[in-house]
Design an enzyme around this catalytic site. Structure first.
Site, PDB file in Angstrom:
ATOM      1  N   ASP A  52      25.907   0.767  72.900  1.00 22.00           N
ATOM      2  CA  ASP A  52      26.212   0.216  74.220  1.00 22.00           C
ATOM      3  C   ASP A  52      25.308   0.767  75.329  1.00 22.00           C
ATOM      4  OD1 ASP A  52      28.153  -1.637  73.489  1.00 22.00           O
ATOM      5  OD2 ASP A  52      29.711  -0.101  73.396  1.00 22.00           O
TER       6      ASP A  52
ATOM      7  N   ASP B  58      28.706  -7.832  69.483  1.00 19.02           N
ATOM      8  CA  ASP B  58      28.461  -7.431  70.870  1.00 19.02           C
ATOM      9  C   ASP B  58      27.046  -6.859  71.062  1.00 19.02           C
ATOM     10  OD1 ASP B  58      30.969  -7.070  69.647  1.00 19.02           O
ATOM     11  OD2 ASP B  58      31.792  -5.973  71.335  1.00 19.02           O
TER      12      ASP B  58
HETATM   13  N1  GLY Z   1      31.864  -4.613  73.631  1.00 19.94           N
HETATM   14  C1  GLY Z   1      33.236  -4.370  73.409  1.00 19.94           C
HETATM   15  C2  GLY Z   1      34.106  -5.453  73.872  1.00 19.94           C
HETATM   16  O1  GLY Z   1      33.683  -6.547  74.133  1.00 19.94           O
HETATM   17  O2  GLY Z   1      35.282  -5.180  73.986  1.00 19.94           O
END
Ligand code: GLY
Length: 376
Positions: A97, A158
């Site tokens: 992330d 994601d």
């Molecule tokens: N990237 C984690 C979510 O979308 O909750």
């Protein structure tokens, strides 16, 4: 991308209101690092400085600065970006992330100011992200281990949204390695995450040593094999972004495939459930999914000829209008915009404000108005 006069009026009104409201919120937020809100006022998660959503309020600040040119907002954005250094300087706090944390903060700063400090943060975060690449599986490892949970072979949909950190690092340095890794991951995602019907998985587990496929996992969706709506949105926008950075046709095809699935499953209310497979009488919603999908659909419409792209633009405007009419908080004394978001299907709480919902709603409205900065 051409809006009808009605769409244009809606886009302008909704953006003006969102900018006015968030500009007021900035003064109230002060030193906080918001995630959700209580009684309409953003909370503070600065104690958890590594939380994956901590870049989004920074993104709101930079987008507001780009439209208002208000120097006091720029100063707040620079100070906010520096807060995340505590995370950047701690290896155990870094994971895939990095893109969500540093593209809306250092990345936006670098676009607007060419700050050397911002560039340094961006490239440190990008190098760390590139270091998570599993050579045998050709995927970027998503999360670190949680307690005894072993995540060495886990990749998640994601992550497509974090790849622009690598594309941007290649653009800045002229070194193709970052882009090569991003494309290798995107190719693996296209092969392993996108299903025949156009929906996509949340988690795919690989053997971290051999790189071979192990199994799928439902993750934040209802169950294995279901269709977590925010995952579908990450897929639409994420593949569109890889297309924008590479012009590889396979990426826009995958984005369109997921978009077509998504649009075919939008309920009559145009409010998005947490999972497209959830029972009809379940009222769990995720406004974040709608706002992220809208961003992706707008970019798809811009990348395609009008005859094909217009349906994506119309769907995006419909999603945003449904949010504006039904869930956007219009109370001037509140900070928040969207009110019915859900982090995951199987958690206890649902239908509450989450900061990235507000960020993507703002970003989508800026796109419709040809304003703001493109941070991804
Ligand atoms: N990237 C984690 C979510 O979308 O909750």
């Amino acid at each position: 991308m051409t809006l009808t006069p009605e769409q244009e009026t809606f886009a302008k009104t909704a953006l003006d209101e969102a900018v006015a409201k968030l500009t007021k919120a900035v003064a109230r937020v002060g030193e906080k690092v918001p995630y959700t809100a209580h009684d309409g006022i953003y909370d503070d998660r600065s104690e958890n400085i590594d939380w994956w959503t901590n870049g989004f309020f920074g993104g709101i600040l930079w987008q507001l600065y780009s439209v208002t040119q208000d120097e006091s907002i720029r100063e707040k954005a620079v100070a906010y970006e520096a807060k995340l250094d505590r995370c950047l300087m701690n290896d155990t706090m870094l994971d895939h992330d990095n893109g969500f944390k540093w593209l809306p903060t250092a990345g936006a700063d670098y676009i607007l100011t060419e700050s050397e400090a911002a560039k340094n943060r961006l490239l440190l975060a990008a190098s760390n992200l590139m270091g998570r690449f599993n050579l045998n599986g050709r995927f970027i490892r998503a999360w670190n281990d949680w307690g005894t949970d072993d995540h060495r072979g886990w990749a998640i949909i994601d992550c497509l949204m974090n790849l622009p950190l690598l594309y941007r690092a290649s653009d800045i340095t002229g070194d193709p390695r970052f882009k090569q890794v991003a494309m290798a991951h995107a190719d693996t995602a296209a092969k392993n995450f996108v299903r025949a019907d156009g929906s996509c998985e949340h988690i795919v587990e690989f053997d971290p040593r051999t790189g071979s496929f192990v199994r799928i996992r439902g993750g934040q969706g209802m169950k294995d094999g279901s269709a977590w709506t925010r995952g579908q949105s990450w897929g639409i926008y994420g593949f569109a972004l890889s297309y924008m950075h590479t012009k590889s046709p396979a990426y826009i095809e995958n984005s369109r495939k997921i978009a077509d699935y998504y649009m075919a499953h939008i309920p009559e209310s145009k409010l998005i459930p947490v999972d497209f497979c959830q029972p009809a009488d379940c009222d769990f919603e995720d406004d974040c999914s709608a706002a992220i999908a809208a961003c992706g659909l707008i970019e798809l419409s811009k990348a395609l000829p009008d005859a094909i792209g217009d349906k994506y633009l119309d769907a995006a405007v419909d999603l945003l209008k449904a949010l504006y009419d039904n869930t956007v908080d219009k109370d001037e004394n509140h900070d928040i915009l969207l009110t019915r978001c859900s982090a995951s299907y199987n958690e206890e709480n649902h239908n509450y404000p989450i900061i990235y919902g507000d960020y993507y709603y703002l970003e989508a409205l800026l796109k419709l108005n040809n304003k703001g900065i493109f941070i991804w």
